[in-house]
Scaffold this motif. Structure first.
Motif, PDB file in Angstrom:
ATOM      1  N   LEU A 187       1.967  30.372   2.832  1.00 38.16           N
ATOM      2  CA  LEU A 187       2.492  31.708   3.151  1.00 38.16           C
ATOM      3  C   LEU A 187       3.783  32.029   2.402  1.00 38.16           C
ATOM      4  O   LEU A 187       4.072  33.192   2.123  1.00 38.16           O
ATOM      5  N   THR A 188       4.559  31.029   2.096  1.00 37.70           N
ATOM      6  CA  THR A 188       5.845  31.263   1.428  1.00 37.70           C
ATOM      7  C   THR A 188       5.750  31.128  -0.091  1.00 37.70           C
ATOM      8  O   THR A 188       6.662  31.540  -0.801  1.00 37.70           O
ATOM      9  N   GLY A 189       4.678  30.521  -0.576  1.00 35.43           N
ATOM     10  CA  GLY A 189       4.538  30.316  -2.012  1.00 35.43           C
ATOM     11  C   GLY A 189       5.416  29.185  -2.535  1.00 35.43           C
ATOM     12  O   GLY A 189       5.732  29.120  -3.711  1.00 35.43           O
ATOM     13  N   MET A 190       5.815  28.287  -1.630  1.00 32.80           N
ATOM     14  CA  MET A 190       6.625  27.130  -2.029  1.00 32.80           C
ATOM     15  C   MET A 190       5.827  25.858  -1.783  1.00 32.80           C
ATOM     16  O   MET A 190       4.906  25.844  -0.968  1.00 32.80           O
ATOM     17  N   THR A 191       6.202  24.807  -2.481  1.00 32.81           N
ATOM     18  CA  THR A 191       5.522  23.530  -2.272  1.00 32.81           C
ATOM     19  C   THR A 191       6.072  22.863  -1.005  1.00 32.81           C
ATOM     20  O   THR A 191       7.183  23.166  -0.555  1.00 32.81           O
ATOM     21  N   GLU A 192       5.292  21.956  -0.472  1.00 35.18           N
ATOM     22  CA  GLU A 192       5.748  21.195   0.694  1.00 35.18           C
ATOM     23  C   GLU A 192       7.000  20.395   0.337  1.00 35.18           C
ATOM     24  O   GLU A 192       7.920  20.279   1.151  1.00 35.18           O
ATOM     25  N   HIS A 193       7.035  19.867  -0.871  1.00 37.51           N
ATOM     26  CA  HIS A 193       8.200  19.107  -1.326  1.00 37.51           C
ATOM     27  C   HIS A 193       9.455  19.995  -1.313  1.00 37.51           C
ATOM     28  O   HIS A 193      10.515  19.578  -0.834  1.00 37.51           O
ATOM     29  N   THR A 194       9.327  21.221  -1.850  1.00 35.48           N
ATOM     30  CA  THR A 194      10.463  22.152  -1.871  1.00 35.48           C
ATOM     31  C   THR A 194      10.907  22.493  -0.463  1.00 35.48           C
ATOM     32  O   THR A 194      12.109  22.521  -0.166  1.00 35.48           O
TER      33      THR A 194
ATOM     34  N   VAL B 267       8.985  32.131   8.147  1.00 34.67           N
ATOM     35  CA  VAL B 267       8.333  32.594   6.919  1.00 34.67           C
ATOM     36  C   VAL B 267       9.203  33.667   6.265  1.00 34.67           C
ATOM     37  O   VAL B 267       9.479  33.604   5.061  1.00 34.67           O
ATOM     38  N   ARG B 268       9.674  34.622   7.058  1.00 34.28           N
ATOM     39  CA  ARG B 268      10.520  35.695   6.510  1.00 34.28           C
ATOM     40  C   ARG B 268      11.802  35.123   5.900  1.00 34.28           C
ATOM     41  O   ARG B 268      12.214  35.513   4.818  1.00 34.28           O
ATOM     42  N   TRP B 269      12.426  34.177   6.599  1.00 39.77           N
ATOM     43  CA  TRP B 269      13.666  33.588   6.098  1.00 39.77           C
ATOM     44  C   TRP B 269      13.413  32.773   4.819  1.00 39.77           C
ATOM     45  O   TRP B 269      14.167  32.872   3.860  1.00 39.77           O
ATOM     46  N   ALA B 270      12.333  31.995   4.795  1.00 38.73           N
ATOM     47  CA  ALA B 270      12.022  31.188   3.612  1.00 38.73           C
ATOM     48  C   ALA B 270      11.749  32.087   2.407  1.00 38.73           C
ATOM     49  O   ALA B 270      12.158  31.770   1.282  1.00 38.73           O
ATOM     50  N   ARG B 271      11.083  33.206   2.628  1.00 38.30           N
ATOM     51  CA  ARG B 271      10.846  34.147   1.531  1.00 38.30           C
ATOM     52  C   ARG B 271      12.159  34.734   1.025  1.00 38.30           C
ATOM     53  O   ARG B 271      12.331  34.952  -0.180  1.00 38.30           O
ATOM     54  N   CYS B 272      13.107  34.968   1.930  1.00 39.90           N
ATOM     55  CA  CYS B 272      14.430  35.443   1.542  1.00 39.90           C
ATOM     56  C   CYS B 272      15.129  34.400   0.674  1.00 39.90           C
ATOM     57  O   CYS B 272      15.688  34.722  -0.380  1.00 39.90           O
TER      58      CYS B 272
END
Length: 142
Positions: A9-16, A43-48
């Motif tokens: 959902l965030t478009g980031m890797t699990e490692h990141t 999710v909103r905060w991680a996207r920020c």
């Protein structure tokens, strides 16, 4: 939601995501067995955070920004100062990019003018004037 779904959902890797949690950029709830549990608010905060990083904001500044996430208000807010500093950096980068574009535009124009000036020179040579010579490397446009 679990980390795999959160990563999708965030478009980031699990490692990141784990790294950002370690840096304090993300605060994640854990269940009784210690597994991470993310909310839609996360999710909103991680996207920020991802957008800030995508704008080349240094992680140190994102850490300050994240640390003040729930505690900042007023004109002397450090979070506001972080954003203003970053905006100033982006504006300077924007000015530099515009200067680069101007330089490239100048070079393109110079190249086009140079080519236009050479067209009559290339048209002056006609292969029919030199029978028996191979001019295949000199293609002329009429």
């Amino acid at each position: 939601m679990k980390i795999r779904e959160f990563a999708r959902l965030t478009g980031m890797t699990e490692h990141t995501l784990r790294y950002y949690e370690k840096l304090g950029l993300l605060h994640v709830e854990r269940d009784a067995s210690g597994h991470r549990h993310y909310s839609h608010r996360d999710v909103r905060w991680a996207r920020c955070v991802k957008r800030l990083k995508g704008m080349d904001m240094p992680l140190k500044d994102i850490q300050i920004f994240a640390g003040m996430r729930h505690h900042c208000c007023g004109p002397d807010c450090e979070r506001l100062k972080v954003l203003e500093r970053h905006k100033a950096r982006l504006e300077e980068l924007h000015r530099e990019i515009l200067e680069h574009i101007d330089l490239i535009d100048h070079e393109i124009l110079a190249f086009k003018v140079h080519n236009e000036l050479l067209k009559p020179v290339f048209r002056m040579v006609s292969p029919s004037e030199y029978p028996g010579k191979n001019f295949s490397c000199l293609r002329t446009k009429n």
